[in-house]
Design an enzyme around this catalytic site. Structure first.
Site, short mmCIF file in Angstrom:
data_model
loop_
_atom_site.label_atom_id
_atom_site.label_comp_id
_atom_site.label_asym_id
_atom_site.label_seq_id
_atom_site.Cartn_x
_atom_site.Cartn_y
_atom_site.Cartn_z
N ARG A 223 0.85 -1.19 0.00
CA ARG A 223 0.00 0.00 0.00
C ARG A 223 0.89 1.24 0.00
NH1 ARG A 223 -3.43 -2.64 -1.75
NH2 ARG A 223 -5.52 -3.02 -0.94
N HIS A 275 -0.43 -0.56 -9.88
CA HIS A 275 -1.22 -1.38 -8.94
C HIS A 275 -1.72 -2.66 -9.63
CE1 HIS A 275 -3.77 -1.19 -5.03
NE2 HIS A 275 -3.58 -2.43 -5.40
C1 GLV Z 1 -5.15 -5.36 -3.98
O1 GLV Z 1 -4.58 -4.33 -3.84
C2 GLV Z 1 -5.78 -6.10 -2.92
O2 GLV Z 1 -5.85 -5.59 -1.80
O3 GLV Z 1 -6.26 -7.22 -3.18
#
Ligand code: GLV
Length: 311
Positions: A223, A275
């Site tokens: 994150r 991401h």
């Molecule tokens: C992706 O970022 C997840 O949390 O699955």
């Protein structure tokens, strides 16, 4: 039973749930408002605020991802509705591939060779012994554990840090403040796989980045909020010579999508992906989602997220 699904390619998820529950009404968030309303369950990834706000009789929310930070931060999230999240569900393998790629990228010097290529400059580097390349993993949940084991299996010494004490075969596990200092002080590559919670936000500030050995590298597929981006840029230096840190591979950011004005886009020691390290695979996750719905419908509650703890 009515389920509303919100995720990329939601109609594939809708079809899979319809075949598991032929008597249920399953719609995507794109259905008309009257078809979406009065749902029993939401199965969602980063739902819009209105989707949560319009529901009045939810029995459960299934987060179609591992991290619940985005869901918990959505205004309109009804209080008291049990939330469950995917626990691994097929994400650990792509995550382990991503991290292994990143570790090899730095260990084999591909970052350096890319810079050499830009300058038409030929300068082979000695190949370090893997034993001299300890990798430290912050976060040893279902995904972190498998990543740790994949790296250990590839021959790297692996240490890990988690909030509570853990024992993982082949991984030197630490916890608590002293444990964090120990793993940071050792890492040639640091991998951050912690959830975004009140306790982890900004964990890697200037002081903690300075604890990493000179020339260490960082991989963040966890994150963005875990790292102070300004402090990271300072630690990486201006790009000509490296600063305290040699390079970073980042998949997540404080603000996503990464704003065009972010200096991270152009920093020569930063590699960026959008991401994508471990997208939720329908095939891996659908059985868990079906299991959650069956448990709820049987009147039981599956293991839920603790909104206070943030995971
Ligand atoms: C992706 O970022 C997840 O949390 O699955």
């Amino acid at each position: 039973m009515k389920v509303v699904v919100h995720i990329d390619e939601a109609s594939r998820w809708r079809k899979a749930l319809e075949s598991a529950f032929p008597d249920a009404t399953v719609v995507t968030s794109e259905a008309a408002a009257n078809e979406r309303q009065n749902a029993d369950y939401l199965a969602v990834w980063q739902p819009p605020e209105w989707l949560l706000a319009e529901q009045t009789q939810l029995k459960g929310i299934i987060n179609l991802g591992a991290g619940v930070d985005a869901l918990l931060a959505t205004p309109g999230l009804p209080a008291g509705v049990p939330i469950v999240k995917l626990r691994d569900a097929g994400m650990a393998e792509p995550m382990a591939d991503y991290v292994l790629y990143g570790v090899l990228h730095f260990y084999r010097g591909f970052d350096d060779y890319a810079r050499q290529q830009q300058g038409a400059h030929w300068h082979p580097r000695p190949l370090p012994d893997k034993a001299e390349w300890p990798v430290a993993i912050l976060g040893l949940g279902a995904i972190g554990q498998q990543v740790a084991q994949a790296l250990a299996g590839a021959g790297f010494p692996v240490c890990g840090w988690s909030r509570h004490a853990k024992h993982i075969e082949g991984v030197d596990c630490h916890h608590g403040e002293a444990g964090l200092n120990a793993v940071l002080g050792r890492a040639r590559t640091l991998v951050t796989l912690l959830p975004d919670t009140a306790e982890t936000r900004g964990l890697l500030d200037a002081g903690r980045l300075a604890q990493l050995p000179e020339g260490a590298t960082l991989i963040n597929p966890g994150r963005g909020a875990l790292i102070d981006e300004r402090a990271l840029l300072d630690a990486l230096g201006d790009g000509t010579a490296h600063g305290h840190l040699r390079g970073a591979l980042l998949d997540v950011f404080t603000t996503e999508p990464l704003p065009a004005a972010s200096p991270l886009w152009h920093h020569p020691r930063v590699a960026i992906t959008p991401h994508v390290s471990a997208p939720t695979p329908l095939d891996g996750a659908i059985h868990q989602v079906i299991g959650y719905l069956r448990t709820f419908e049987a009147g039981d509650t599956p293991a839920t997220v603790n909104p206070g703890a943030g995971y």
